[in-house]
Design an enzyme around this catalytic site. Structure first.
Site, PDB file in Angstrom:
ATOM      1  N   TYR A 152     -21.025  -6.797  70.420  1.00 30.20           N
ATOM      2  CA  TYR A 152     -22.135  -7.209  69.320  1.00 30.20           C
ATOM      3  C   TYR A 152     -23.429  -6.220  69.408  1.00 30.20           C
ATOM      4  O   TYR A 152     -23.835  -5.826  68.358  1.00 30.20           O
ATOM      5  CB  TYR A 152     -22.712  -8.703  69.828  1.00 30.20           C
ATOM      6  CG  TYR A 152     -23.994  -9.137  68.707  1.00 30.20           C
ATOM      7  CD1 TYR A 152     -23.641  -9.465  67.620  1.00 30.20           C
ATOM      8  CD2 TYR A 152     -25.271  -8.848  69.359  1.00 30.20           C
ATOM      9  CE1 TYR A 152     -24.850  -9.870  66.658  1.00 30.20           C
ATOM     10  CE2 TYR A 152     -26.301  -8.980  68.508  1.00 30.20           C
ATOM     11  CZ  TYR A 152     -26.130  -9.560  67.225  1.00 30.20           C
ATOM     12  OH  TYR A 152     -26.957  -9.526  66.164  1.00 30.20           O
ATOM     13  N   ARG A 199     -35.779  -9.426  76.437  1.00 30.12           N
ATOM     14  CA  ARG A 199     -36.992  -9.977  76.022  1.00 30.12           C
ATOM     15  C   ARG A 199     -37.370 -10.956  75.400  1.00 30.12           C
ATOM     16  O   ARG A 199     -37.958 -12.045  75.321  1.00 30.12           O
ATOM     17  CB  ARG A 199     -37.886  -8.823  75.458  1.00 30.12           C
ATOM     18  CG  ARG A 199     -39.358  -9.044  75.434  1.00 30.12           C
ATOM     19  CD  ARG A 199     -40.174  -7.964  74.683  1.00 30.12           C
ATOM     20  NE  ARG A 199     -39.588  -7.920  73.294  1.00 30.12           N
ATOM     21  CZ  ARG A 199     -39.821  -7.480  72.273  1.00 30.12           C
ATOM     22  NH1 ARG A 199     -40.537  -6.247  72.209  1.00 30.12           N
ATOM     23  NH2 ARG A 199     -39.388  -7.729  70.972  1.00 30.12           N
ATOM     24  N   ARG A 209     -30.208 -19.328  68.624  1.00 29.29           N
ATOM     25  CA  ARG A 209     -29.313 -18.170  68.749  1.00 29.29           C
ATOM     26  C   ARG A 209     -29.388 -17.697  70.296  1.00 29.29           C
ATOM     27  O   ARG A 209     -30.401 -17.793  70.841  1.00 29.29           O
ATOM     28  CB  ARG A 209     -29.860 -17.024  67.931  1.00 29.29           C
ATOM     29  CG  ARG A 209     -30.132 -17.458  66.484  1.00 29.29           C
ATOM     30  CD  ARG A 209     -30.227 -16.230  65.479  1.00 29.29           C
ATOM     31  NE  ARG A 209     -31.222 -15.357  65.942  1.00 29.29           N
ATOM     32  CZ  ARG A 209     -31.235 -14.287  65.590  1.00 29.29           C
ATOM     33  NH1 ARG A 209     -30.415 -13.579  64.758  1.00 29.29           N
ATOM     34  NH2 ARG A 209     -32.393 -13.361  66.073  1.00 29.29           N
ATOM     35  N   PHE A 269     -38.754  11.279  68.124  1.00 29.82           N
ATOM     36  CA  PHE A 269     -37.968  10.136  67.449  1.00 29.82           C
ATOM     37  C   PHE A 269     -37.197   9.448  68.456  1.00 29.82           C
ATOM     38  O   PHE A 269     -37.014   8.152  68.441  1.00 29.82           O
ATOM     39  CB  PHE A 269     -37.519  10.697  66.176  1.00 29.82           C
ATOM     40  CG  PHE A 269     -36.534   9.419  65.551  1.00 29.82           C
ATOM     41  CD1 PHE A 269     -37.153   8.464  64.845  1.00 29.82           C
ATOM     42  CD2 PHE A 269     -35.230   9.500  65.700  1.00 29.82           C
ATOM     43  CE1 PHE A 269     -36.314   7.491  64.434  1.00 29.82           C
ATOM     44  CE2 PHE A 269     -34.323   8.842  64.972  1.00 29.82           C
ATOM     45  CZ  PHE A 269     -34.878   7.579  64.463  1.00 29.82           C
TER      46      PHE A 269
HETATM   47  C1  PS7 Z   1     -31.692   7.533  68.680  1.00 27.61           C
HETATM   48  C2  PS7 Z   1     -29.132   8.068  69.105  1.00 27.61           C
HETATM   49  C3  PS7 Z   1     -32.534   3.569  61.830  1.00 27.61           C
HETATM   50  C4  PS7 Z   1     -34.378   4.342  62.938  1.00 27.61           C
HETATM   51  C5  PS7 Z   1     -32.794   3.211  66.981  1.00 27.61           C
HETATM   52  C6  PS7 Z   1     -33.239  -2.306  61.463  1.00 27.61           C
HETATM   53  C7  PS7 Z   1     -33.619  -2.267  66.742  1.00 27.61           C
HETATM   54  C8  PS7 Z   1     -32.619  -5.105  63.774  1.00 27.61           C
HETATM   55  O1  PS7 Z   1     -36.081  -6.920  66.046  1.00 27.61           O
HETATM   56  O2  PS7 Z   1     -32.618  -9.316  67.655  1.00 27.61           O
HETATM   57  O3  PS7 Z   1     -35.844  -8.991  67.099  1.00 27.61           O
HETATM   58  O4  PS7 Z   1     -35.379  -8.768  64.826  1.00 27.61           O
HETATM   59  O5  PS7 Z   1     -32.349  -9.295  64.883  1.00 27.61           O
HETATM   60  C9  PS7 Z   1     -30.098   5.792  69.044  1.00 27.61           C
HETATM   61  C10 PS7 Z   1     -33.268   1.934  63.145  1.00 27.61           C
HETATM   62  C11 PS7 Z   1     -30.983   1.488  67.509  1.00 27.61           C
HETATM   63  C12 PS7 Z   1     -31.189  -2.016  63.027  1.00 27.61           C
HETATM   64  C13 PS7 Z   1     -31.318  -2.836  66.353  1.00 27.61           C
HETATM   65  C14 PS7 Z   1     -30.816   4.961  69.147  1.00 27.61           C
HETATM   66  C15 PS7 Z   1     -32.584   1.030  62.516  1.00 27.61           C
HETATM   67  C16 PS7 Z   1     -31.944   0.368  67.166  1.00 27.61           C
HETATM   68  C17 PS7 Z   1     -30.625  -3.122  62.405  1.00 27.61           C
HETATM   69  C18 PS7 Z   1     -30.455   3.796  68.095  1.00 27.61           C
HETATM   70  C19 PS7 Z   1     -33.196  -0.297  63.389  1.00 27.61           C
HETATM   71  C20 PS7 Z   1     -31.613  -0.754  67.526  1.00 27.61           C
HETATM   72  C21 PS7 Z   1     -30.789  -6.617  65.531  1.00 27.61           C
HETATM   73  C22 PS7 Z   1     -30.231  -4.093  63.637  1.00 27.61           C
HETATM   74  O6  PS7 Z   1     -31.413  -7.361  66.569  1.00 27.61           O
HETATM   75  O7  PS7 Z   1     -33.761  -7.729  66.267  1.00 27.61           O
HETATM   76  C23 PS7 Z   1     -30.553   7.054  68.992  1.00 27.61           C
HETATM   77  C24 PS7 Z   1     -33.371   3.502  62.539  1.00 27.61           C
HETATM   78  C25 PS7 Z   1     -31.402   2.721  67.441  1.00 27.61           C
HETATM   79  C26 PS7 Z   1     -32.514  -1.507  62.641  1.00 27.61           C
HETATM   80  C27 PS7 Z   1     -32.183  -2.051  67.155  1.00 27.61           C
HETATM   81  C28 PS7 Z   1     -31.682  -4.277  65.962  1.00 27.61           C
HETATM   82  C29 PS7 Z   1     -30.877  -5.252  65.845  1.00 27.61           C
HETATM   83  C30 PS7 Z   1     -31.493  -4.537  64.583  1.00 27.61           C
HETATM   84  P1  PS7 Z   1     -35.163  -8.202  66.009  1.00 27.61           P
HETATM   85  P2  PS7 Z   1     -32.476  -8.370  66.285  1.00 27.61           P
HETATM   86 MN    MN Z   2     -30.302  -9.774  63.922  1.00 27.59          MN
HETATM   87 MN    MN Z   3     -35.677 -11.352  66.342  1.00 28.81          MN
END
Ligand code: PS7
Ligand code: MN
Ligand code: MN
Ligand code: MN
Ligand code: MN
Ligand code: MN
Length: 351
Positions: A152, A199, A209, A269
């Site tokens: 997941y 968290r 969930r 970044f």
């Molecule tokens: C740097 C090699 C394209 C910058 C950044 C939107 C955050 C939201 O927040 O529990 O509690 O609602 O629903 C690796 C980011 C992973 C992802 C995933 C780093 C896109 C980001 C969509 C890789 C961020 C991990 C759902 C899915 O969980 O969240 C390098 C950029 C990175 C977005 C994150 C989040 C997943 C998410 P929340 P949820």
């Molecule tokens: Mn989600």
């Molecule tokens: Mn959330």
């Protein structure tokens, strides 16, 4: 800033940066600082995935409709004029999808090489989210094994790591070899996502969930909601340690990945979210408030970390500091004491 000036001449692109600020609590600042070209590509990558996640997260959407959207989102981003107003009225980031035509217009102006990376990751993530939303990966919708948990997290975050590494390579700002080691890119995403999942225990529970794998929490309770009970305190503490241990195992990969980066803006970044995550992990470890509310690092601490994450030496110093915090909060009475000590030892060996 020349970037800000260019936005004045391009109102549609300016709107995308407005939506970036509206929807990302932490990524907006680091994305704005990226070098040209890559900045727009990663801004649009973020907005596309944020749109997809807004569909995934909406528990009021009809399940068949949700799955149809998740599985076709990689083609939706090529449909000029597409907008979506079916989310629940209080759904976070609903507004982004109501105005998604603006995101699509700017996505279609990216270089084809960038578009292809974003679309392919969107296809894989959307289908993975759909599998979990319907429980197709197994007989029920909750995360059973550690393998399910890893899969997941791969879908929603590890794939983001793959896509970002591909974008860094395509931009020419990093050596193409940064995208070769998929395990390292995956771990970069998993470290952020698994920390977020620990968290957000209470928020996700209250939303109906569960993302903690039963293979871990089942050792400490009959039901996933038992951890909020005061009478359950010691089992709750041990369960939290087991979850933190699972995340600590990713730290060596994170340090290896960051040490390979060449470009300053890409380094910042990548490093800033990871440093925030290790700080959050130290905060949640052995912290029973996690089961009652959303604990967050202080604003002042976040600012300090952002300013300090300028090079690998400083990043290692920050990781060392928080690993030390975890080490000091580790208690000999904890069933995972020895395993956590060993995971810390492995991290220290990398620093
Ligand atoms: C740097 C090699 C394209 C910058 C950044 C939107 C955050 C939201 O927040 O529990 O509690 O609602 O629903 C690796 C980011 C992973 C992802 C995933 C780093 C896109 C980001 C969509 C890789 C961020 C991990 C759902 C899915 O969980 O969240 C390098 C950029 C990175 C977005 C994150 C989040 C997943 C998410 P929340 P949820
Ligand atoms: Mn989600
Ligand atoms: Mn959330
Ligand atoms: Mn434009
Ligand atoms: Mn979400
Ligand atoms: Mn979450």
């Amino acid at each position: 800033l020349s970037h800000q000036k260019a936005l004045e001449a391009d109102p549609a692109k300016k709107k995308c940066y407005y939506y970036l600020e509206m929807t990302s609590r932490s990524f907006a600042a680091v994305i704005q600082e990226l070098d040209d070209d890559l900045r727009d590509a990663i801004c649009l990558f973020y907005l596309v995935l944020r749109g997809l996640d807004t569909i995934e997260d909406d528990m009021s959407l009809d399940l068949d409709r949700k799955v149809e959207l998740l599985r076709s989102f990689d083609t939706i981003i090529y449909q000029k004029g597409w907008t979506f107003n079916e989310n629940g009225p209080n759904e976070k980031d609903r507004d982004l999808l109501v105005h998604f035509d603006v995101v699509i217009d700017e996505f279609l102006q990216l270089k084809p090489g960038f578009q292809k990376v974003i679309a392919e990751i969107t296809r894989l993530m959307g289908n993975g989210m759909a599998d979990y939303a319907t429980g197709e990966h197994r007989e029920n919708t909750s995360v059973a094994t550690i393998k399910d948990f890893d899969l997941y997290c791969h879908y929603v975050a590890g794939l983001v790591g793959y896509g970002l590494s591909d974008l860094f390579a395509a931009s020419g700002l990093e050596d193409p070899s940064i995208a070769d080691d998929k395990k390292l890119s995956n771990s970069m995403g998993l470290f952020l996502q698994k920390t977020n999942i620990i968290r957000d225990y209470r928020e996700d529970l209250d939303d109906g969930r569960q993302f903690w794998p039963k293979e871990i929490w089942g050792n400490y309770a009959e039901n996933f909601a038992d951890f909020i009970e005061p009478a359950h305190l010691e089992k709750s503490r041990a369960c939290l340690s087991a979850m933190v241990l699972n995340v600590l195992e990713l730290v060596p990969d994170v340090l290896t990945y960051l040490s390979k980066l060449q470009n300053q803006s890409v380094f910042n970044f990548c490093a800033i979210p990871q440093v925030m995550a290790i700080s959050t992990l130290a905060l949640v470890f052995n912290n029973m408030d996690v089961y009652q509310r959303n604990v967050k690092i202080r604003k002042g601490e976040a600012v300090k970390l952002i300013q300090a994450s300028t090079d690998m030496d400083n990043v290692i110093a920050i990781f060392r500091e928080y690993i030390q915090v975890i080490s000091q909060k580790n208690e000999t009475t904890d069933p995972n004491f020895l395993k956590i000590s060993m995971a810390i030892g492995k991290v220290k060996y990398k620093m």
